[in-house]
Design a protein around this motif. Structure first.
Motif, PDB file in Angstrom:
ATOM      1  N   ALA A 193      34.683  32.613  40.240  1.00  0.00           N
ATOM      2  CA  ALA A 193      34.512  33.520  41.370  1.00  0.00           C
ATOM      3  C   ALA A 193      33.590  34.665  40.967  1.00  0.00           C
ATOM      4  O   ALA A 193      33.505  35.033  39.791  1.00  0.00           O
ATOM      5  N   ILE A 194      32.902  35.205  41.974  1.00  0.00           N
ATOM      6  CA  ILE A 194      32.052  36.382  41.783  1.00  0.00           C
ATOM      7  C   ILE A 194      32.459  37.391  42.841  1.00  0.00           C
ATOM      8  O   ILE A 194      32.406  37.106  44.040  1.00  0.00           O
ATOM      9  N   LYS A 195      32.896  38.558  42.388  1.00  0.00           N
ATOM     10  CA  LYS A 195      33.324  39.593  43.319  1.00  0.00           C
ATOM     11  C   LYS A 195      32.663  40.910  42.941  1.00  0.00           C
ATOM     12  O   LYS A 195      32.936  41.470  41.877  1.00  0.00           O
ATOM     13  N   LYS A 196      31.742  41.362  43.800  1.00  0.00           N
ATOM     14  CA  LYS A 196      31.022  42.618  43.603  1.00  0.00           C
ATOM     15  C   LYS A 196      30.378  42.662  42.227  1.00  0.00           C
ATOM     16  O   LYS A 196      29.433  41.959  41.959  1.00  0.00           O
ATOM     17  N   ASP A 197      30.901  43.486  41.330  1.00  0.00           N
ATOM     18  CA  ASP A 197      30.287  43.649  40.007  1.00  0.00           C
ATOM     19  C   ASP A 197      31.084  42.944  38.906  1.00  0.00           C
ATOM     20  O   ASP A 197      31.041  43.344  37.744  1.00  0.00           O
ATOM     21  N   THR A 198      31.771  41.860  39.265  1.00  0.00           N
ATOM     22  CA  THR A 198      32.640  41.177  38.305  1.00  0.00           C
ATOM     23  C   THR A 198      32.517  39.664  38.443  1.00  0.00           C
ATOM     24  O   THR A 198      32.470  39.139  39.556  1.00  0.00           O
ATOM     25  N   VAL A 199      32.471  38.977  37.306  1.00  0.00           N
ATOM     26  CA  VAL A 199      32.534  37.513  37.271  1.00  0.00           C
ATOM     27  C   VAL A 199      33.899  37.116  36.723  1.00  0.00           C
ATOM     28  O   VAL A 199      34.342  37.648  35.695  1.00  0.00           O
ATOM     29  N   TYR A 200      34.570  36.188  37.411  1.00  0.00           N
ATOM     30  CA  TYR A 200      35.866  35.688  36.965  1.00  0.00           C
ATOM     31  C   TYR A 200      35.684  34.354  36.252  1.00  0.00           C
ATOM     32  O   TYR A 200      35.134  33.408  36.810  1.00  0.00           O
ATOM     33  N   LEU A 201      36.166  34.295  34.998  1.00  0.00           N
ATOM     34  CA  LEU A 201      36.193  33.053  34.246  1.00  0.00           C
ATOM     35  C   LEU A 201      37.584  32.424  34.318  1.00  0.00           C
ATOM     36  O   LEU A 201      37.765  31.256  33.987  1.00  0.00           O
ATOM     37  N   SER A 202      38.555  33.206  34.710  1.00  0.00           N
ATOM     38  CA  SER A 202      39.913  32.762  35.044  1.00  0.00           C
ATOM     39  C   SER A 202      40.502  33.888  35.886  1.00  0.00           C
ATOM     40  O   SER A 202      39.818  34.873  36.183  1.00  0.00           O
ATOM     41  N   LYS A 203      41.761  33.783  36.251  1.00  0.00           N
ATOM     42  CA  LYS A 203      42.363  34.843  37.060  1.00  0.00           C
ATOM     43  C   LYS A 203      42.463  36.153  36.288  1.00  0.00           C
ATOM     44  O   LYS A 203      42.486  37.229  36.881  1.00  0.00           O
ATOM     45  N   THR A 204      42.514  36.085  34.957  1.00  0.00           N
ATOM     46  CA  THR A 204      42.695  37.291  34.151  1.00  0.00           C
ATOM     47  C   THR A 204      41.506  37.621  33.267  1.00  0.00           C
ATOM     48  O   THR A 204      41.409  38.732  32.761  1.00  0.00           O
ATOM     49  N   GLN A 205      40.592  36.690  33.072  1.00  0.00           N
ATOM     50  CA  GLN A 205      39.451  36.935  32.186  1.00  0.00           C
ATOM     51  C   GLN A 205      38.196  37.189  33.021  1.00  0.00           C
ATOM     52  O   GLN A 205      37.779  36.339  33.802  1.00  0.00           O
ATOM     53  N   THR A 206      37.606  38.362  32.839  1.00  0.00           N
ATOM     54  CA  THR A 206      36.435  38.748  33.609  1.00  0.00           C
ATOM     55  C   THR A 206      35.365  39.333  32.696  1.00  0.00           C
ATOM     56  O   THR A 206      35.651  39.771  31.577  1.00  0.00           O
ATOM     57  N   VAL A 207      34.133  39.334  33.188  1.00  0.00           N
ATOM     58  CA  VAL A 207      33.038  40.049  32.521  1.00  0.00           C
ATOM     59  C   VAL A 207      32.274  40.795  33.617  1.00  0.00           C
ATOM     60  O   VAL A 207      32.256  40.375  34.777  1.00  0.00           O
ATOM     61  N   PRO A 208      31.627  41.907  33.260  1.00  0.00           N
ATOM     62  CA  PRO A 208      30.909  42.695  34.274  1.00  0.00           C
ATOM     63  C   PRO A 208      29.578  42.068  34.660  1.00  0.00           C
ATOM     64  O   PRO A 208      28.967  41.331  33.892  1.00  0.00           O
ATOM     65  N   VAL A 209      29.150  42.364  35.872  1.00  0.00           N
ATOM     66  CA  VAL A 209      27.830  41.958  36.366  1.00  0.00           C
ATOM     67  C   VAL A 209      27.047  43.227  36.680  1.00  0.00           C
ATOM     68  O   VAL A 209      27.533  44.083  37.422  1.00  0.00           O
ATOM     69  N   SER A 210      25.853  43.348  36.130  1.00  0.00           N
ATOM     70  CA  SER A 210      25.016  44.514  36.431  1.00  0.00           C
ATOM     71  C   SER A 210      24.127  44.208  37.625  1.00  0.00           C
ATOM     72  O   SER A 210      23.835  43.051  37.929  1.00  0.00           O
TER      73      SER A 210
END
Length: 225
Positions: free
Chosen positions: A195-212
């Protein structure tokens, strides 16, 4: 030929899928089920490769039904509710079709189905120096890569490897199209994004990385329908 069941409590959903399946030509419908109970009976009778599965159904939801299958077939969720997408991909769904969806979007989902006759892909890899030894890293084992100063953290399923290099140099060793830069300090595998939500990429429900902002547009281009 892919053998499927359509599991949905809405008659119109069955009609649309039946039309798309007939146009596609790769799939045969074994049966139509209005709820999870009917689907269980069909799964006990037939060898099913694929479920087209609605989420909100009477008695038992599609998510609960799938969670309780011991050996589930491949699943494409078909639902009007976007908020269940993360749950769906956590259950290893092939795809998530948001109603109403087009025939073109349907074909995109079908293209992701693996048949039993398909041979497994050759796993690509590269070598890195790790603690005075050389280690083989398979590209599909990488969760994401983070730049920390002069070092790169290559996150795998249960650990990370520290590599002294630039993010650009490491990016050049990765298969083009399989990985995407989402931030000046992060690279992620495209297939692990759920999933991609605003400034965040989801690799799982709890693991995310930021999107610039500077990388957001190229990221979204990879997921345009």
């Amino acid at each position: 030929m892919i053998h499927c069941l359509i599991v949905d409590d809405e008659p119109i959903a069955h009609e649309i899928l039946e039309e798309y399946v007939m146009r596609c030509g790769r799939i045969a419908i074994l049966g139509h089920c209005r709820n999870a109970m009917e689907a269980i009976a069909m799964l006990e009778t037939y060898s099913v490769d694929l479920l087209f599965l609605d989420i909100q159904m009477p008695l038992v939801s599609g998510l609960t039904f799938l969670k309780n299958l011991e050996h589930p077939p491949q699943v494409i969720f078909t639902t009007a509710y976007q908020e269940y997408a993360l749950d769906g991909f956590e259950l290893n769904a092939v795809d998530y079709l948001l109603k109403p969806y087009s025939y073109e979007r349907f074909l995109k989902a079908i293209s992701k189905i693996k048949t039993t006759k398909e041979s497994g892909p050759v796993r690509s890899y590269f070598f890195i120096d790790n603690n005075r030894s050389t280690e083989k890293i398979y590209h599909d084992d990488i969760r994401y890569i983070e730049a920390v100063g002069d070092y790169m953290k290559i996150y795998l399923e249960d650990r990370y490897i520290l590599q002294r290099c630039t993010l650009k140099a490491l990016e050049e060793q990765l298969p083009a199209g399989d990985f995407v830069r989402v931030h000046k300090s992060y690279i992620v595998p495209v297939k692990k994004i759920i999933a991609i939500k605003k400034d965040t990429v989801y690799l799982s429900k709890t693991q995310t990385v930021p999107v610039s902002q500077s990388y957001r547009e190229q990221l979204l281009r990879k997921f345009k329908v």
